[in-house]
Design an enzyme around this catalytic site. Sequence first.
Site, PDB file in Angstrom:
ATOM      1  N   ARG A 244       0.841  -1.165  -0.023  1.00  0.00           N
ATOM      2  CA  ARG A 244       0.060  -0.053   0.080  1.00  0.00           C
ATOM      3  C   ARG A 244       0.767   1.443  -0.117  1.00  0.00           C
ATOM      4  NH1 ARG A 244      -3.242  -3.080  -1.463  1.00  0.00           N
ATOM      5  NH2 ARG A 244      -4.981  -3.733  -0.470  1.00  0.00           N
ATOM      6  N   GLU A 273      -3.264   7.100  -8.222  1.00  0.00           N
ATOM      7  CA  GLU A 273      -3.357   6.375  -9.348  1.00  0.00           C
ATOM      8  C   GLU A 273      -4.578   6.625 -10.312  1.00  0.00           C
ATOM      9  OE1 GLU A 273      -3.474   2.298  -7.857  1.00  0.00           O
ATOM     10  OE2 GLU A 273      -1.403   2.530  -6.645  1.00  0.00           O
ATOM     11  N   HIS A 292       0.560  -1.147 -10.650  1.00  0.00           N
ATOM     12  CA  HIS A 292      -0.307  -1.862  -9.622  1.00  0.00           C
ATOM     13  C   HIS A 292      -1.004  -3.020 -10.241  1.00  0.00           C
ATOM     14  CE1 HIS A 292      -3.192  -0.966  -6.226  1.00  0.00           C
ATOM     15  NE2 HIS A 292      -3.068  -2.172  -6.006  1.00  0.00           N
TER      16      HIS A 292
END
Length: 326
Positions: A244, A273, A292
């Site tokens: 994270r 993001e 990601h």
Amino acid sequence: MTRIVITAPFDPRISADLPGEVVTATEAETGQSLAARAAADPVFAEILADADVVIAELDRIDEAALAAAPRLSLVVACRANPANVDLAACAARGVEVRTTPGRNADVTADFTLALLLATVRHVPAASAWLREGNWSTDDVFEPYARFRGIGLSGRQLGVVGGGAVGRRVVRRAQGFGMRIAVYDPFLAPGALGDDVAHLDLDDLLSSSDIVTLHVPLTPETTGLIGARELALLRPDAYLVNAGRAALVDRDALLEVLRERRIAGAGFDVFHDEPLASDDELLRLPNVTLTPHIAGASDDVVVEHSRLAAAAVASFLSPAPERENSP
């Protein structure tokens, strides 16, 4: 008959064995409220209206969605943290919520090692350099010097968090001959084996060649790695984060990387993001970046399908109470 509506990607072999009538509605746009979809699509609204169970990954299960599904008694969120589910609204309506913990633990651990290796061996930079036509007969050994990296055997990997992903990273790193240190205040010493050192966070950061982050994001862990903690890393150390982004203070991190106070870093997660085209991280040569994708594997779909099916089966057929139980 129990009607089970599946909006998450799901293994068809597993859905075929679910105990009830299965309706697949994966054409719903990911991230869109189920209720909003139902309002726009009468067919979808009809499916939702008769749902006893909903299995979702990204679709929002909010108050409006619950209002559109009066028969609903169980929601299975195909993720460890049911961020797509309004837990308070479900509780108020007596709708049980279950999750699929550890669904991507193995593939995330695999990816962590891939990101780690790519970072310390400069794989993306070397690939880009080669594709740009820089390798020439004038100096055929130039890349050997330019992209020289470190080996893993004998190096210390500091694993912050010894949960589902962290313990899998430990096992994989041991296969490379690495020494392992773990920081996890909730983990008993020896829980990961006698050859795994349990250190406090400061000692782990200051003694490790590579540090990788695998703790859940909570109010207590937000900003866990700040300016003080980053200053403990050695100048030749690497930081890897496929967990994270908010575990690390962004401003402090950028300063450390900008000033090259550590050897480099690898990130699969970011505070914003997708990354903006002018994000400073994109310009830093000592950082390996991926968008990601640690959990981007068909194996995750199979695993969360298996876990979701087990949750549905146990909900619909609870274990009988033991005889003479108090």
